[in-house]
Structures are given as C-alpha cells and as structure tokens.
Design a protein around this motif. Structure first.
Motif, PDB file in Angstrom:
ATOM      1  N   LEU A 107       0.755   8.800   1.595  1.00  0.00           N
ATOM      2  CA  LEU A 107       1.455  10.077   1.492  1.00  0.00           C
ATOM      3  C   LEU A 107       2.853  10.028   2.099  1.00  0.00           C
ATOM      4  O   LEU A 107       3.763  10.705   1.620  1.00  0.00           O
ATOM      5  N   LEU A 108       3.045   9.226   3.131  1.00  0.00           N
ATOM      6  CA  LEU A 108       4.360   9.144   3.760  1.00  0.00           C
ATOM      7  C   LEU A 108       5.419   8.537   2.841  1.00  0.00           C
ATOM      8  O   LEU A 108       6.612   8.737   3.052  1.00  0.00           O
ATOM      9  N   ASP A 109       4.991   7.812   1.820  1.00  0.00           N
ATOM     10  CA  ASP A 109       5.943   7.288   0.844  1.00  0.00           C
ATOM     11  C   ASP A 109       6.499   8.399  -0.046  1.00  0.00           C
ATOM     12  O   ASP A 109       7.564   8.249  -0.638  1.00  0.00           O
ATOM     13  N   TYR A 110       5.788   9.505  -0.150  1.00  0.00           N
ATOM     14  CA  TYR A 110       6.198  10.628  -0.992  1.00  0.00           C
ATOM     15  C   TYR A 110       6.715  11.820  -0.190  1.00  0.00           C
ATOM     16  O   TYR A 110       7.552  12.570  -0.677  1.00  0.00           O
ATOM     17  N   CYS A 111       6.165  12.020   1.001  1.00  0.00           N
ATOM     18  CA  CYS A 111       6.390  13.270   1.737  1.00  0.00           C
ATOM     19  C   CYS A 111       7.218  13.086   3.003  1.00  0.00           C
ATOM     20  O   CYS A 111       7.011  12.138   3.761  1.00  0.00           O
ATOM     21  N   MET A 136       0.850  -1.185   0.000  1.00  0.00           N
ATOM     22  CA  MET A 136       0.000   0.000   0.000  1.00  0.00           C
ATOM     23  C   MET A 136       0.895   1.246   0.000  1.00  0.00           C
ATOM     24  O   MET A 136       1.822   1.348   0.796  1.00  0.00           O
ATOM     25  N   THR A 137       0.597   2.186  -0.870  1.00  0.00           N
ATOM     26  CA  THR A 137       1.330   3.443  -0.946  1.00  0.00           C
ATOM     27  C   THR A 137       0.500   4.537  -0.289  1.00  0.00           C
ATOM     28  O   THR A 137      -0.691   4.677  -0.568  1.00  0.00           O
ATOM     29  N   ASP A 159      -3.966   7.517   6.073  1.00  0.00           N
ATOM     30  CA  ASP A 159      -4.112   6.082   5.801  1.00  0.00           C
ATOM     31  C   ASP A 159      -4.738   5.783   4.454  1.00  0.00           C
ATOM     32  O   ASP A 159      -4.974   4.620   4.125  1.00  0.00           O
ATOM     33  N   MET A 160      -4.996   6.819   3.667  1.00  0.00           N
ATOM     34  CA  MET A 160      -5.620   6.585   2.371  1.00  0.00           C
ATOM     35  C   MET A 160      -4.603   6.020   1.395  1.00  0.00           C
ATOM     36  O   MET A 160      -3.465   6.480   1.320  1.00  0.00           O
ATOM     37  N   GLU A 161      -5.024   5.004   0.649  1.00  0.00           N
ATOM     38  CA  GLU A 161      -4.142   4.388  -0.328  1.00  0.00           C
ATOM     39  C   GLU A 161      -4.096   5.242  -1.593  1.00  0.00           C
ATOM     40  O   GLU A 161      -5.110   5.722  -2.073  1.00  0.00           O
ATOM     41  N   VAL A 214       2.581  14.157  -7.732  1.00  0.00           N
ATOM     42  CA  VAL A 214       1.769  15.001  -8.617  1.00  0.00           C
ATOM     43  C   VAL A 214       1.146  14.161  -9.729  1.00  0.00           C
ATOM     44  O   VAL A 214      -0.028  14.331 -10.069  1.00  0.00           O
ATOM     45  N   ALA A 215       1.897  13.227 -10.272  1.00  0.00           N
ATOM     46  CA  ALA A 215       1.394  12.379 -11.359  1.00  0.00           C
ATOM     47  C   ALA A 215       0.213  11.506 -10.930  1.00  0.00           C
ATOM     48  O   ALA A 215      -0.648  11.178 -11.746  1.00  0.00           O
ATOM     49  N   THR A 216       0.129  11.146  -9.648  1.00  0.00           N
ATOM     50  CA  THR A 216      -0.988  10.319  -9.193  1.00  0.00           C
ATOM     51  C   THR A 216      -2.313  11.071  -9.241  1.00  0.00           C
ATOM     52  O   THR A 216      -3.371  10.461  -9.354  1.00  0.00           O
ATOM     53  N   GLY A 217      -2.257  12.394  -9.106  1.00  0.00           N
ATOM     54  CA  GLY A 217      -3.491  13.175  -9.056  1.00  0.00           C
ATOM     55  C   GLY A 217      -4.243  13.007  -7.748  1.00  0.00           C
ATOM     56  O   GLY A 217      -5.379  13.456  -7.609  1.00  0.00           O
ATOM     57  N   PHE A 218      -3.630  12.385  -6.761  1.00  0.00           N
ATOM     58  CA  PHE A 218      -4.295  12.113  -5.487  1.00  0.00           C
ATOM     59  C   PHE A 218      -4.728  13.396  -4.786  1.00  0.00           C
ATOM     60  O   PHE A 218      -5.840  13.502  -4.289  1.00  0.00           O
TER      61      PHE A 218
END
Length: 104
Positions: free
Chosen positions: A4-8, A1-2, A98-100, A37-41
C-alpha cells in the motif's frame, strides 16, 4: 514486492463513532490512485476476513476527486469496552501494511 505504501501517501484507521472503524487510503497522485483501484486489493472480502465481519456490513467508497478510498465497518469491540484493545482505532490498519498487492 508492492504494498500500500507504493500507492498511498497516507494510510490511517480511526473511530467513526464508538461502534464503527474507518480506514482512509490517500494516494500519491492520479496514477497511483488508478493503479491501486485497478488491483482490486481494497475490497469488502479482504476487510471481512481481517476484521471478523461479513462483506455486507462493509462500506467501501472510492473518492476519485480526492484520490482516496474509504472503508468503514463495525468495530470488533465497542470503543472503551472491556475487550477493546485500541481505544482510538489508530492501529487497526497495521495488518494491511505488509500484504503484497498483485499489480495488474
């Protein structure tokens, strides 16, 4: 599971005055920023749904030189008002943690 903590390296929410919430998402590096940014999340519809407003009331700004994304929106309750449960807005980012995030 990815998540926000994986990016930030830093995720925070805070007051931007008594009527506005702001969120800061500061990425680990250029690769993480570009991927997030590419995820558009981080989009206006997500924040509108989570924080009970409309997308047109949300300001979403990408800061590529700072490797950051900033989101600002009206507070659900005025700071210090009778319905305010987080006077400094420091806990408002919690529902996002916790959002994927779907990777592209």
């Amino acid at each position: 599971m990815t998540t926000l903590l994986d990016y930030c390296s830093l995720i925070r929410s805070k007051n931007a005055g008594p009527f506005t919430l702001t969120f800061d998402f500061m990425c680990h590096d250029q690769t993480a920023y570009d991927a997030l940014v590419a995820t558009g999340f981080l989009n206006k519809e997500l924040f509108a749904t989570l924080y009970g407003t409309t997308p047109d009331q949300i300001l979403l700004v990408h800061h590529p030189l700072a490797l950051a994304v900033k989101v600002s929106l009206p507070r659900p309750a005025a700071q210090g008002g009778p319905h305010d449960t987080d006077c400094y807005a420091g806990q408002q980012y919690a529902p996002l943690m916790d959002m994927e995030i779907a990777q592209t």
